[in-house]
Design a protein around this motif. Structure first.
Motif, mmCIF file in Angstrom:
data_model
loop_
_atom_site.group_PDB
_atom_site.id
_atom_site.type_symbol
_atom_site.label_atom_id
_atom_site.label_comp_id
_atom_site.label_asym_id
_atom_site.label_seq_id
_atom_site.Cartn_x
_atom_site.Cartn_y
_atom_site.Cartn_z
ATOM 1 N N PHE A 280 0.465 -0.873 -0.175
ATOM 2 C CA PHE A 280 0.009 -0.065 -0.122
ATOM 3 C C PHE A 280 0.715 1.521 -0.072
ATOM 4 O O PHE A 280 0.414 2.600 -0.870
ATOM 5 C CB PHE A 280 -0.464 0.077 1.012
ATOM 6 N N TYR A 281 1.670 1.611 0.520
ATOM 7 C CA TYR A 281 2.881 2.453 0.663
ATOM 8 C C TYR A 281 3.721 3.000 0.170
ATOM 9 O O TYR A 281 4.700 3.545 -0.464
ATOM 10 C CB TYR A 281 2.848 2.311 2.415
ATOM 11 N N LEU A 282 4.154 1.551 -0.353
ATOM 12 C CA LEU A 282 4.941 1.875 -1.479
ATOM 13 C C LEU A 282 4.783 1.731 -3.251
ATOM 14 O O LEU A 282 5.239 1.144 -3.739
ATOM 15 C CB LEU A 282 6.426 0.871 -0.962
ATOM 16 N N ASN A 283 3.551 1.899 -3.147
ATOM 17 C CA ASN A 283 2.937 1.616 -4.521
ATOM 18 C C ASN A 283 3.477 2.430 -5.848
ATOM 19 O O ASN A 283 2.970 1.929 -6.908
ATOM 20 C CB ASN A 283 1.443 1.952 -4.702
ATOM 21 N N GLY A 284 4.340 3.621 -5.459
ATOM 22 C CA GLY A 284 5.166 4.118 -6.203
ATOM 23 C C GLY A 284 6.393 3.665 -6.537
ATOM 24 O O GLY A 284 6.647 4.263 -7.105
ATOM 25 N N CYS A 285 6.542 3.026 -6.157
ATOM 26 C CA CYS A 285 8.461 2.527 -6.496
ATOM 27 C C CYS A 285 8.212 0.913 -6.119
ATOM 28 O O CYS A 285 8.858 0.509 -5.174
ATOM 29 C CB CYS A 285 9.049 2.960 -5.379
ATOM 30 N N ARG A 286 8.323 0.517 -7.193
ATOM 31 C CA ARG A 286 7.731 -1.178 -7.034
ATOM 32 C C ARG A 286 8.948 -1.595 -6.876
ATOM 33 O O ARG A 286 8.905 -3.172 -5.737
ATOM 34 C CB ARG A 286 7.303 -1.968 -8.449
ATOM 35 N N LYS A 287 10.336 -0.904 -7.036
ATOM 36 C CA LYS A 287 11.718 -2.000 -6.302
ATOM 37 C C LYS A 287 11.975 -2.076 -5.060
ATOM 38 O O LYS A 287 12.189 -2.723 -4.489
ATOM 39 C CB LYS A 287 13.233 -1.789 -7.644
ATOM 40 N N GLU A 288 11.504 -0.904 -4.546
ATOM 41 C CA GLU A 288 11.653 -0.682 -2.883
ATOM 42 C C GLU A 288 10.813 -1.877 -2.614
ATOM 43 O O GLU A 288 11.039 -1.983 -1.819
ATOM 44 C CB GLU A 288 10.892 0.920 -2.762
ATOM 45 N N CYS A 289 9.303 -1.653 -2.902
ATOM 46 C CA CYS A 289 8.067 -2.225 -2.230
ATOM 47 C C CYS A 289 8.694 -3.441 -2.441
ATOM 48 O O CYS A 289 8.447 -4.955 -1.340
ATOM 49 C CB CYS A 289 7.110 -2.160 -3.214
ATOM 50 N N ALA A 290 9.365 -4.299 -3.661
ATOM 51 C CA ALA A 290 9.539 -6.090 -3.729
ATOM 52 C C ALA A 290 10.795 -6.557 -2.888
ATOM 53 O O ALA A 290 11.286 -6.429 -1.998
ATOM 54 C CB ALA A 290 10.398 -5.918 -5.143
ATOM 55 N N SER A 291 11.960 -4.966 -2.272
ATOM 56 C CA SER A 291 13.200 -4.761 -1.716
ATOM 57 C C SER A 291 12.555 -5.714 -0.437
ATOM 58 O O SER A 291 12.736 -6.227 0.685
ATOM 59 C CB SER A 291 14.231 -4.034 -2.203
ATOM 60 N N TYR A 292 11.997 -4.181 0.574
ATOM 61 C CA TYR A 292 11.040 -4.368 1.690
ATOM 62 C C TYR A 292 10.258 -5.785 1.546
ATOM 63 O O TYR A 292 10.347 -6.309 2.551
ATOM 64 C CB TYR A 292 10.043 -3.833 2.086
ATOM 65 N N LEU A 317 -12.352 -9.463 -4.673
ATOM 66 C CA LEU A 317 -13.484 -8.647 -5.144
ATOM 67 C C LEU A 317 -13.902 -7.780 -4.307
ATOM 68 O O LEU A 317 -14.042 -8.117 -3.058
ATOM 69 C CB LEU A 317 -14.614 -10.162 -5.382
ATOM 70 N N PRO A 318 -14.068 -6.809 -4.541
ATOM 71 C CA PRO A 318 -14.986 -6.207 -6.010
ATOM 72 C C PRO A 318 -13.808 -6.044 -6.707
ATOM 73 O O PRO A 318 -13.502 -5.861 -7.488
ATOM 74 C CB PRO A 318 -16.366 -5.165 -5.882
ATOM 75 N N GLN A 319 -12.275 -5.437 -5.942
ATOM 76 C CA GLN A 319 -12.010 -4.635 -6.613
ATOM 77 C C GLN A 319 -10.833 -4.592 -6.252
ATOM 78 O O GLN A 319 -10.656 -4.349 -4.578
ATOM 79 C CB GLN A 319 -11.575 -3.637 -8.172
ATOM 80 N N PRO A 320 -9.247 -4.971 -6.373
ATOM 81 C CA PRO A 320 -7.932 -5.006 -5.693
ATOM 82 C C PRO A 320 -7.495 -3.770 -5.808
ATOM 83 O O PRO A 320 -7.879 -2.389 -6.228
ATOM 84 C CB PRO A 320 -6.788 -5.446 -6.542
ATOM 85 N N PRO A 321 -7.058 -3.119 -4.512
ATOM 86 C CA PRO A 321 -6.777 -1.610 -4.551
ATOM 87 C C PRO A 321 -5.930 -0.742 -5.536
ATOM 88 O O PRO A 321 -5.610 0.268 -5.214
ATOM 89 C CB PRO A 321 -5.572 -1.617 -2.745
ATOM 90 N N PHE A 322 -4.970 -1.755 -6.436
ATOM 91 C CA PHE A 322 -4.567 -1.350 -6.915
ATOM 92 C C PHE A 322 -4.627 -2.268 -8.340
ATOM 93 O O PHE A 322 -4.830 -3.496 -8.247
ATOM 94 C CB PHE A 322 -3.058 -1.078 -6.881
ATOM 95 N N LYS A 323 -4.109 -1.684 -9.873
ATOM 96 C CA LYS A 323 -4.452 -2.092 -11.374
ATOM 97 C C LYS A 323 -3.590 -3.365 -11.216
ATOM 98 O O LYS A 323 -2.486 -3.795 -10.172
ATOM 99 C CB LYS A 323 -3.935 -1.463 -12.281
ATOM 100 N N THR A 324 -3.880 -4.609 -11.719
ATOM 101 C CA THR A 324 -3.360 -5.589 -11.815
ATOM 102 C C THR A 324 -1.984 -5.298 -11.884
ATOM 103 O O THR A 324 -0.932 -6.336 -11.947
ATOM 104 C CB THR A 324 -4.242 -6.825 -12.799
ATOM 105 N N LEU A 325 -1.216 -5.091 -13.040
ATOM 106 C CA LEU A 325 -0.318 -4.268 -13.244
ATOM 107 C C LEU A 325 0.697 -4.221 -12.434
ATOM 108 O O LEU A 325 2.251 -4.976 -12.363
ATOM 109 C CB LEU A 325 -0.440 -3.197 -14.489
ATOM 110 N N TYR A 326 0.321 -3.256 -11.158
ATOM 111 C CA TYR A 326 1.009 -3.219 -10.207
ATOM 112 C C TYR A 326 1.606 -4.604 -9.717
ATOM 113 O O TYR A 326 3.038 -4.220 -9.475
ATOM 114 C CB TYR A 326 0.754 -2.462 -9.127
ATOM 115 N N TYR A 327 1.040 -5.424 -9.038
ATOM 116 C CA TYR A 327 1.292 -6.423 -8.807
ATOM 117 C C TYR A 327 1.901 -7.359 -9.478
ATOM 118 O O TYR A 327 2.981 -8.299 -9.289
ATOM 119 C CB TYR A 327 -0.212 -7.197 -8.262
ATOM 120 N N THR A 328 1.520 -7.802 -10.882
ATOM 121 C CA THR A 328 2.959 -8.225 -11.570
ATOM 122 C C THR A 328 3.776 -7.689 -11.833
ATOM 123 O O THR A 328 4.846 -8.348 -11.790
ATOM 124 C CB THR A 328 2.282 -7.518 -13.545
#
Length: 750
Positions: A280-292, A317-328
């Protein structure tokens, strides 16, 4: 000093070779005590890196020994943020933070108990049939979840210092569960309470939450307590609003067997909290997110739990907090960060979900297809397809076969046909599920010479008006006018997306003239489908562009999707549903854009009005100039105000005209949307009544086999559910009319 705060608890150059939490806290405290007035940055760190809250709580406890006034202000900031957060997910993090401050002797246990009991009282009142509004149970559940989810971080201290009070809170939660609505099976709230009770019976011992404050207990005990309280909670109107405002964070899929995740139930919950907070809090920087995510402060391995949490979010459902692309992207980065462990876990999750594919919600299945095809495109489309080759022995409508077919078709979109054929060499029989390699289906029954003449005129760049004159004089007398013109123009635009857009822009008037009503537009869509029958993507793109240029209406698309040529494909292909979904998305995006435009224009009109009012007030005000009373403020301010009024006044008239036009467009769009919804549900009802005469059909019974007819009904009802859920906010205003004119027991069942 900011880097020290951000990196506390991590392995890195900021803290040398030490990984001991005590050393980190002492080092950070030694620096931050000199930056004391700028230390509110700690609060921001705690809110956005919540898995480090115990460290920040201990640090604040130490600061409390030296500067009580600063910590008092910080606690007041937490309290103020808490009040603002009562309508959003941040309340959960702030409640956890307050629990951590309790451990560091910054706030009193009694204060935290008051907060818990206030939230619990609000929850109980909400679900009370006489005093509250049970339809707002999601809000009440949310408050209870916030209380329970904070206890792993301070339950031990509460049990030690105020055992009777914390027991009273837990008993109160049990009482709440006894009066809330139950759906027959254990849900997230009940499961979480069981985990907390198990933790309490185990002496509040768990491995996943660090307790650095124990290393400083002798010092922290001298700190001064700061008061904190909880005010009244907000209330709402509709159950849907409650579900939207207080969504459930996670719905566990239980993909893997229990022996893959041998951790205490409460440790599982804590790690899920860590993972969801980082996402949730690192959704703008995916590499930092994955590292944490790959380096959480827990002493056990959790790759399986991490994969299950990510898939639970993708399919939420009904929808995730972010787009599927982010989790991808996060999953892709985790596979690269943990090459020896995580790719195999992800593959295991895909296999497990594949086995359950017939039980998945249709919307979840579509998301899984989109994610998996995109994921494979980042790893050279490598997958052991031979494991799934057996799907060819299944009927064409079997969910597993359709799943594999849709993945391969999506892969072709992301690459090219030969590349995907090469990727399935180990299961070459699956080539049957690939889309046809052939190009456009350029056919005529009559009029080939006219088609060639039309093509020549296009190459000569004749205008749409000249083209229509020629068509009316030459083509109309010939049978198959629409076929000839549409096929020829689509063929000219078939080389690329750009060519298609150019043809539609240049000769859109030709399409509009030939297809002025819904019936003709349905015929136009049928011709597009016929021409691009070998390319699902181009069919969807062409129809989407035609709707964008208003050459076909959304109602025509609905009628075409539910025409006989498509109805029989509802359970064997996602193409009709993709096109219908695109049309609905575009319809509601237009409404959303109009609302935004109206909001922005209204703000600009208010600016102009306020400037005029301010000038009038200034002109009527008496002021002294050289000892003499003069009407009006000082000349410099008056000059500025007059200049502002002149500028805004010139634009105000055009703004008001624009506002009036936009409001008219919005009213028209909303009116058309009501007609669209009626048509959509009438169409669903029409096809379902033909094939599902008994609305009480139970295909889940152990004695009932699912045949093609039943699978068609399941797929159609599944998409009906998905569309209704996705556009619920837009459907609610029209519910009364829909219920009186359209709704049927089938929809209630769906």
């Amino acid at each position: 000093w900011k880097t020290l705060l951000l990196r506390i608890g991590e392995k890195g150059p900021e803290y040398g070779t030490s990984s001991d939490y005590k050393d980190h806290i002492e080092t950070c405290f030694g620096v931050i005590r000199r930056e004391i007035e700028r230390s509110p940055f700690i609060l921001q760190c705690a809110e956005q890196l919540p898995h480090k809250i115990p460290l920040y709580g201990t640090l604040i406890g130490l600061l409390n020994l030296e500067n009580e006034d600063f910590v008092r202000k910080l606690v007041e900031s937490v309290h103020a943020d808490f009040q603002v957060a009562l309508n959003c997910n941040s309340i959960r993090i702030l409640l956890r933070f307050m629990t951590s401050l309790l451990c560091s002797k910054v706030i009193q246990p009694a204060s935290l108990i008051v907060v818990f009991e206030t939230l619990l009282s609000s929850a109980a009142t909400t679900v009370d049939e006489e005093k509250g509004n049970p339809s707002w149970q999601p809000q009440a559940d949310f408050y209870v979840i916030c209380i329970l989810s904070s206890l792993p971080w301070g339950g031990s201290e509460l049990a030690e210092q105020v055992p009777d009070e914390i027991e009273r809170v837990l008993v109160g939660i049990q009482a709440y569960l006894s009066i809330r609505f139950h759906n027959g099976e254990k849900d997230f709230v009940e499961d979480l309470l069981d985990r907390i009770q198990s933790l309490a019976s185990n002496g509040w011992k768990l491995d996943s939450v660090p307790r650095p404050h124990l290393s400083f207990e002798a010092q922290l005990v001298a700190g001064k307590f700061h008061p904190i309280k909880c005010m009244e909670q907000p209330s709402g109107k509709q159950k849907h609003d409650a579900l939207t405002r207080y969504p459930q964070r996670i719905r566990r899929l239980n993909i893997f067997p229990a022996n893959k995740m041998e951790v205490q139930p409460i440790d599982r919950f804590v790690v899920e909290e860590y993972l969801l907070d980082v996402l949730f809090y690192l959704n703008g920087c995916r590499k930092e997110c994955a590292s944490y995510m790959a380096n959480l402060p827990v002493p056990f391995r959790y790759e399986y739990l991490m994969a299950e949490t990510l898939f639970s979010q993708i399919l939420l459902l009904p929808q995730p907090p972010f787009k599927t692309l982010y989790y991808t992207l996060v999953i892709m980065d985790l596979c690269k960060a943990l090459p020896g462990a995580f790719p195999a876990v992800v593959a295991g999750a895909v296999r497990a979900l594949f086995e359950k594919i017939s039980d998945l919600d249709m919307e979840s299945r579509t998301r899984l297809i989109l994610w998996f095809s995109h994921h494979l495109s980042n790893f050279q489309f490598i997958w052991p397809w031979e494991e799934w080759a057996y799907v060819l022995d299944l009927p064409k409508w079997a969910p597993k076969r359709v799943f594999v077919q849709e993945i391969l078709q999506r892969e072709v979109r992301l690459s090219y046909w030969d590349k995907i054929k090469q990727s399935i060499e180990n299961a070459s029989t699956l080539e049957e599920l690939l889309p046809p390699k052939a190009g456009p289906n350029f056919i005529y029954e009559e009029g080939k010479e006219l088609s060639a003449e039309l093509s020549r005129k296009v190459k000569e760049k004749q205008t749409a008006r000249d083209m229509m004159v020629w068509i009316e004089e030459t083509v109309y007398p010939v049978h198959g006018t629409l076929t000839i013109v549409v096929q020829t123009l689509l063929d000219i635009g078939s080389k690329s997306f750009t060519h298609l857009v150019t043809v539609l822009e240049r000769y859109g008037q030709v399409f509009s003239k030939l297809c002025p009503d819904t019936d003709k537009q349905v015929m136009l869509l049928s011709q597009v489908s016929t021409y691009w029958k070998n390319n699902v993507q181009m069919t969807a793109v062409a129809i989407d562009r035609m709707m964008g240029y208003r050459l076909v209406s959304n109602q025509a698309i609905v009628r075409w999707v539910f025409s006989p040529e498509n109805v029989d494909q509802f359970h064997v292909s996602d193409q009709p549903w993709e096109i219908l979904g695109n049309a609905l998305n575009k319809t509601y995006n237009r409404i959303s854009d109009l609302r935004k435009d109206i909001s922005n224009i209204t703000k600009n009109v208010l600016v102009a009005e306020n400037a005029r009012v301010e000038l009038e007030a200034a002109e009527s005000k008496l002021s002294l100039v050289e000892g003499e009373p003069v009407l009006g403020e000082n000349p410099a301010k008056m000059k500025r105000l007059k200049s502002t009024v002149e500028k805004t006044g010139e634009a105000e008239l055009s703004l008001r005209e624009s506002l009036e036009a936009k409001e008219a467009l919005l009213n028209r769009a909303l009116s058309e949307t009501e007609v669209l919804l009626l048509l959509l549900f009438q169409s669903f009802l029409g096809v379902l009544k033909e094939r599902l005469p008994d609305p009480t059909m139970d295909v889940d019974s152990e004695n009932c086999e699912v045949g093609e007819r039943e699978q068609w009904c399941l797929s159609t009802l599944g998409y009906l559910t998905a569309f209704t859920r996705q556009y619920a906010s837009e459907i609610w205003p029209h519910m009364e009319k829909l219920e009186s004119e359209v709704f049927h027991p089938l929809f209630l069942q769906a």
